[in-house]
Design a protein around this motif. Sequence first.
Motif, PDB file in Angstrom:
ATOM      1  N   TYR A 179       0.122   8.192  -7.741  1.00  0.00           N
ATOM      2  CA  TYR A 179       0.086   6.977  -6.920  1.00  0.00           C
ATOM      3  C   TYR A 179      -1.211   6.852  -6.123  1.00  0.00           C
ATOM      4  O   TYR A 179      -1.629   5.738  -5.805  1.00  0.00           O
ATOM      5  N   SER A 180      -1.858   7.956  -5.852  1.00  0.00           N
ATOM      6  CA  SER A 180      -3.179   7.895  -5.241  1.00  0.00           C
ATOM      7  C   SER A 180      -4.162   7.240  -6.215  1.00  0.00           C
ATOM      8  O   SER A 180      -4.916   6.334  -5.838  1.00  0.00           O
ATOM      9  N   ASP A 220       0.784  -1.232   0.000  1.00  0.00           N
ATOM     10  CA  ASP A 220       0.000   0.000   0.000  1.00  0.00           C
ATOM     11  C   ASP A 220       0.821   1.289   0.000  1.00  0.00           C
ATOM     12  O   ASP A 220       0.246   2.373   0.014  1.00  0.00           O
ATOM     13  N   THR A 221       2.151   1.170   0.022  1.00  0.00           N
ATOM     14  CA  THR A 221       2.980   2.355   0.223  1.00  0.00           C
ATOM     15  C   THR A 221       4.032   2.511  -0.869  1.00  0.00           C
ATOM     16  O   THR A 221       4.698   1.553  -1.246  1.00  0.00           O
ATOM     17  N   ILE A 222       4.176   3.732  -1.308  1.00  0.00           N
ATOM     18  CA  ILE A 222       5.175   4.104  -2.308  1.00  0.00           C
ATOM     19  C   ILE A 222       6.167   5.057  -1.640  1.00  0.00           C
ATOM     20  O   ILE A 222       5.793   5.786  -0.719  1.00  0.00           O
ATOM     21  N   GLU A 223       7.417   5.036  -2.073  1.00  0.00           N
ATOM     22  CA  GLU A 223       8.404   5.978  -1.553  1.00  0.00           C
ATOM     23  C   GLU A 223       9.004   6.778  -2.694  1.00  0.00           C
ATOM     24  O   GLU A 223       9.356   6.216  -3.737  1.00  0.00           O
ATOM     25  N   ILE A 224       9.112   8.066  -2.493  1.00  0.00           N
ATOM     26  CA  ILE A 224       9.860   8.903  -3.422  1.00  0.00           C
ATOM     27  C   ILE A 224      11.310   8.832  -2.963  1.00  0.00           C
ATOM     28  O   ILE A 224      11.652   9.309  -1.886  1.00  0.00           O
ATOM     29  N   TYR A 225      12.151   8.227  -3.793  1.00  0.00           N
ATOM     30  CA  TYR A 225      13.555   8.057  -3.447  1.00  0.00           C
ATOM     31  C   TYR A 225      14.386   9.286  -3.790  1.00  0.00           C
ATOM     32  O   TYR A 225      15.422   9.533  -3.169  1.00  0.00           O
ATOM     33  N   THR A 235      -0.775  10.364   3.974  1.00  0.00           N
ATOM     34  CA  THR A 235      -1.844   9.436   3.626  1.00  0.00           C
ATOM     35  C   THR A 235      -2.449   9.873   2.308  1.00  0.00           C
ATOM     36  O   THR A 235      -2.674  11.063   2.081  1.00  0.00           O
ATOM     37  N   LEU A 236      -2.695   8.921   1.425  1.00  0.00           N
ATOM     38  CA  LEU A 236      -3.287   9.235   0.116  1.00  0.00           C
ATOM     39  C   LEU A 236      -4.771   8.941   0.116  1.00  0.00           C
ATOM     40  O   LEU A 236      -5.280   8.195   0.902  1.00  0.00           O
TER      41      LEU A 236
END
Length: 156
Positions: A93-94, A63-68, A155-156
Amino acid sequence: MNIEDDLHIRQIGENEEAPMVLLTLADPSDQRIRSYLKQSDCYLAELTGEIIGVYVAGKISRDTIEIYNIAVKEAFQGKGIGKHLLMDAVNRYSKAGYKAIEIGTGNSSIGQLALYQKAGFRIDCILRDFFTDYYEDHIYENGIWCRDMIRLNRTL
């Protein structure tokens, strides 16, 4: 010219090289960048055909994305491009069904900390000595030794 009206954000092409010069503005480690590029999506911000910004994001859980990495060419910094890139990631990503988005930055990254919080991110934790443990050279920004990573999420 209104930059935001003329800005185009697109995913990097399959045979296209990632803009390392831009990516190293946000992360000085070529090795780390190449590592997360392999498992991530890379998006380019173009203005009249010139690449002026980039972000790299990857899935870290169901459920989670990261901006690297998120970076803007120096000549275009302070013009809202970073905010535009950040909101592109949030919206993209939402819509893809993710529930949260995370990002990390250095304790010395005052402008980035302000940008992320204005965009609805909240400080989640601090990884003490992250940059001294995982980066060979000391990093200084805004006259501050960058030692700790500040992790933020939204939170999206």
